[in-house]
Write an enzyme that holds these catalytic residues in place. Structure first.
Site, PDB file in Angstrom:
ATOM      1  N   SER A  45       1.033  -1.332  -0.257  1.00  0.00           N
ATOM      2  CA  SER A  45       0.034   0.637   0.267  1.00  0.00           C
ATOM      3  C   SER A  45       0.991   1.343  -0.112  1.00  0.00           C
ATOM      4  CB  SER A  45      -1.075   0.575   1.496  1.00  0.00           C
ATOM      5  OG  SER A  45       0.177   0.002   2.571  1.00  0.00           O
ATOM      6  N   LYS A 240      15.881  -1.287 -15.078  1.00  0.00           N
ATOM      7  CA  LYS A 240      16.173   0.319 -16.009  1.00  0.00           C
ATOM      8  C   LYS A 240      15.796   1.150 -14.432  1.00  0.00           C
ATOM      9  CE  LYS A 240      11.985   1.502 -13.379  1.00  0.00           C
ATOM     10  NZ  LYS A 240      11.906   2.394 -12.536  1.00  0.00           N
TER      11      LYS A 240
HETATM   12  N1  NAI Z   1       5.632   4.033  -7.359  1.00  0.00           N
HETATM   13  C1  NAI Z   1       5.667   4.525  -8.696  1.00  0.00           C
HETATM   14  O1  NAI Z   1       5.696   5.520  -9.353  1.00  0.00           O
HETATM   15  C2  NAI Z   1       6.540   2.478  -9.282  1.00  0.00           C
HETATM   16  C3  NAI Z   1       6.567   1.668  -8.178  1.00  0.00           C
HETATM   17  N2  NAI Z   1       7.132   0.118  -9.082  1.00  0.00           N
HETATM   18  C4  NAI Z   1       7.016  -0.820  -8.088  1.00  0.00           C
HETATM   19  O2  NAI Z   1       6.346  -0.624  -7.387  1.00  0.00           O
HETATM   20  C5  NAI Z   1       7.144  -1.720  -5.582  1.00  0.00           C
HETATM   21  C6  NAI Z   1       6.390  -0.681  -4.668  1.00  0.00           C
HETATM   22  O3  NAI Z   1       6.632   0.423  -4.629  1.00  0.00           O
HETATM   23  P1  NAI Z   1       5.835   1.667  -4.329  1.00  0.00           P
HETATM   24  O4  NAI Z   1       3.975   1.105  -4.026  1.00  0.00           O
HETATM   25  O5  NAI Z   1       5.506   2.928  -4.965  1.00  0.00           O
HETATM   26  O6  NAI Z   1       6.294   2.102  -2.255  1.00  0.00           O
HETATM   27  P2  NAI Z   1       6.409   2.501  -1.959  1.00  0.00           P
HETATM   28  O7  NAI Z   1       8.342   3.443  -1.372  1.00  0.00           O
HETATM   29  O8  NAI Z   1       6.024   3.911  -1.780  1.00  0.00           O
HETATM   30  O9  NAI Z   1       6.484   2.836  -0.659  1.00  0.00           O
HETATM   31  C7  NAI Z   1       6.879   2.125   0.799  1.00  0.00           C
HETATM   32  C8  NAI Z   1       6.453   1.067   1.238  1.00  0.00           C
HETATM   33  O10 NAI Z   1       7.130   0.120   1.988  1.00  0.00           O
HETATM   34  C9  NAI Z   1       6.166  -0.196   3.037  1.00  0.00           C
HETATM   35  N3  NAI Z   1       7.200  -0.928   4.343  1.00  0.00           N
HETATM   36  C10 NAI Z   1       8.008  -0.317   4.894  1.00  0.00           C
HETATM   37  N4  NAI Z   1       8.089  -1.167   5.412  1.00  0.00           N
HETATM   38  C11 NAI Z   1       8.057  -2.332   4.933  1.00  0.00           C
HETATM   39  C12 NAI Z   1       8.611  -3.607   5.752  1.00  0.00           C
HETATM   40  N5  NAI Z   1       9.582  -3.842   6.288  1.00  0.00           N
HETATM   41  N6  NAI Z   1       7.619  -4.976   5.543  1.00  0.00           N
HETATM   42  C13 NAI Z   1       6.482  -4.059   4.558  1.00  0.00           C
HETATM   43  N7  NAI Z   1       6.601  -3.644   3.623  1.00  0.00           N
HETATM   44  C14 NAI Z   1       7.357  -2.157   4.575  1.00  0.00           C
HETATM   45  C15 NAI Z   1       5.589   1.081   3.443  1.00  0.00           C
HETATM   46  O11 NAI Z   1       4.556   0.897   4.604  1.00  0.00           O
HETATM   47  C16 NAI Z   1       4.739   1.511   1.841  1.00  0.00           C
HETATM   48  O12 NAI Z   1       4.395   1.025   2.096  1.00  0.00           O
HETATM   49  C17 NAI Z   1       8.575  -1.318  -5.741  1.00  0.00           C
HETATM   50  O13 NAI Z   1       9.138  -2.119  -6.573  1.00  0.00           O
HETATM   51  C18 NAI Z   1       8.336   0.225  -6.914  1.00  0.00           C
HETATM   52  O14 NAI Z   1       9.859  -0.588  -8.262  1.00  0.00           O
HETATM   53  C19 NAI Z   1       6.472   0.385  -9.783  1.00  0.00           C
HETATM   54  C20 NAI Z   1       5.674   1.142 -11.046  1.00  0.00           C
HETATM   55  C21 NAI Z   1       5.444   2.591 -10.685  1.00  0.00           C
HETATM   56  O1  13P Z   2       9.261   2.661 -12.314  1.00  0.00           O
HETATM   57  C1  13P Z   2       8.763   3.551 -11.833  1.00  0.00           C
HETATM   58  C2  13P Z   2       7.698   4.090 -13.097  1.00  0.00           C
HETATM   59  O2  13P Z   2       7.257   2.960 -14.331  1.00  0.00           O
HETATM   60  C3  13P Z   2       9.160   4.655 -10.897  1.00  0.00           C
HETATM   61  O3  13P Z   2      10.623   4.701 -10.410  1.00  0.00           O
HETATM   62  P1  13P Z   2      10.894   5.291  -9.250  1.00  0.00           P
HETATM   63  O4  13P Z   2      10.946   3.943  -8.942  1.00  0.00           O
HETATM   64  O5  13P Z   2      12.699   5.827  -9.499  1.00  0.00           O
HETATM   65  O6  13P Z   2      10.009   6.229  -8.950  1.00  0.00           O
END
Ligand code: NAI
Ligand code: 13P
Length: 394
Positions: A45, A240
């Site tokens: 989340s 990437k």
């Molecule tokens: N934010 C973006 O624009 C995009 C992110 N992603 C990928 O999605 C995946 C998740 O990223 P986001 O949703 O953006 O997360 P985020 O980086 O925004 O948030 C961190 C998350 O980790 C959780 N967290 C912290 N400590 C934790 C623990 N010990 N155990 C489990 N959870 C914990 C937090 O509660 C929070 O939900 C990553 O692999 C990222 O590369 C992919 C596409 C776009």
């Molecule tokens: O994967 C992402 C966009 O597709 C987001 O990249 P960042 O984690 O560098 O923000």
């Protein structure tokens, strides 16, 4: 935990009976039969996890084959107000910490109890930072429905003694379930406000399952394409993030657009070369999908890895990424720095460091062994590496 929302949403979808022939709920009683509706749980989340839940929730309300309610597992934390994050999400319908200002949809229910959140799910969407997945999988062994299907939106990998382990494989192997992936040029904050994006679903065998995931995610502003190349799609999304760090260094050094374009070109070439060395089945065409070139571009322009790497280079590499992440991202997590280390370990172990000068140099900069300027000067500083026109010609 909030009560089920199944009974009180206002939508046109029939809740317990679905017309199978022709779909759309338009059949007569005689033509109707009960269909098995899939229950969806989103494990994660954060910034993207919250947007994924919102996208899915808008579709489960419309489509007969899914239960309306979408459960979103929340890694619980206390907010500065003294309230629990999951309670605030359920009260306000907003993830005030990771996606403030955006309503998730009334049918998204935050649940801080991991085992309880997944127990009835037919469809599991994994979207946490990659470093937490090993621990999450350990907690989920034996806790899932036997017929559950999974998809990973996680960009990252683990490195085991045997070699690299993609997160979808970790999920499949530890939990004994099939796992597709969804990757693409998907900066979450842009999708959250309905700006158009594309994405790629990578699947292994079953096109039927891939189509189900496409149905669950696809919206008028989120166009999803299935590709039978799970490793290629996942490696694009993972690698990437290392290229994005290199692009950020170039921005911090104010090298300009041509240099950044060179970094993106060399980075894409190394992505393709390493993916094909690790998995010869990876298809060239995958690099032209949203998960490939498009994600390289968007991440190198607007991602969090780029942003923190720019700050790192502006400070001459004197501040650590951990410090910058904590200061600049308010709890969100970078994936690129640990991925650069994981990639480096694979390259060193296989004797491929010199074939991948960009990947190798990014890790050496992140660990302060080379200065940020090495990203464009390393052929001079370190003659064994050469960026432009260098190795990785596969
Ligand atoms: N934010 C973006 O624009 C995009 C992110 N992603 C990928 O999605 C995946 C998740 O990223 P986001 O949703 O953006 O997360 P985020 O980086 O925004 O948030 C961190 C998350 O980790 C959780 N967290 C912290 N400590 C934790 C623990 N010990 N155990 C489990 N959870 C914990 C937090 O509660 C929070 O939900 C990553 O692999 C990222 O590369 C992919 C596409 C776009
Ligand atoms: O994967 C992402 C966009 O597709 C987001 O990249 P960042 O984690 O560098 O923000």
């Amino acid at each position: 935990m909030a009560p089920s929302l199944e009974d009180n949403n206002n939508n046109n979808k029939s809740n317990s009976i679905a017309a199978v022939a022709g779909g759309g709920g338009g059949g007569t009683i005689g033509e109707e039969m009960t269909t098995v509706k899939s229950r969806v749980t989103v494990v994660g989340s954060g910034n993207w996890g919250s947007v994924a839940a919102k996208l899915i929730a808008s579709n489960t309300l419309k489509l007969n084959s899914f239960h309306d309610e979408v459960i979103m597992w929340v890694f619980e934390e206390m907010l500065p107000t003294g309230e629990k994050l999951s309670q605030v999400i359920n009260r306000t319908n907003e993830n005030v910490k990771y996606l403030p200002g955006i309503k998730l949809g009334k049918n998204v229910v935050a649940n801080p109890d991991l085992e309880n959140a997944v127990k009835d799910a037919n469809l599991l969407v994994f979207v946490t930072p990659h470093q937490f997945m090993e621990g999450i999988c350990k907690r989920l062994v034996g806790k899932l429905r036997a017929d559950a299907e999974a998809i990973s939106l996680i960009k990252g990998m683990e490195v085991k003694r045997e070699g690299p382990c993609m997160i979808s494989s970790l999920i499949s192997e530890q939990l004994g379930i099939n796992c597709c992936v969804l990757m693409g040029a998907n900066i979450a904050n842009e999708i959250a406000v309905g700006k158009f994006s594309e994405a790629t679903v990578g699947y292994r065998k079953s096109k039927e399952i891939a189509d189900k995931w496409v149905q669950l995610f696809n919206t008028s502003y989120f166009a999803v394409t299935p590709v039978q190349d799970v490793e290629g799609v996942e490696l694009c999304g993972t690698l990437k993030n290392v290229v994005a760090l290199a692009a950020g260094f170039v921005d911090g050094l104010e090298m300009g657009n041509n240099t950044k374009a060179a970094i993106m070109r060399v980075g894409l070439r190394e992505m393709k070369a390493l993916s094909k060395l690790l998995f010869p089945s990876v298809k060239d065409s995958t690099f032209f999908e949203s998960c490939g070139i498009a994600d390289v571009i968007t991440t190198c322009l607007g991602g969090r890895n780029r942003k923190c790497a720019e700050a790192f280079a502006r400070n001459g590499g004197k501040r650590s990424f951990d410090e910058l992440e904590a200061e600049m991202l308010q709890g969100q997590k970078l994936q690129g720095v640990s991925t650069a280390k994981e990639v480096y370990e694979v390259l060193r172990h296989r004797g491929w460091l010199e074939l991948f000068p960009l990947f190798s140099t990014v890790h050496e900069i992140c660990t302060h062994r080379l200065p940020p300027t090495a990203i464009v000067e390393y052929s001079e500083h370190n003659p064994k590496y050469s960026l432009v026109g260098g190795p990785a010609k596969f």
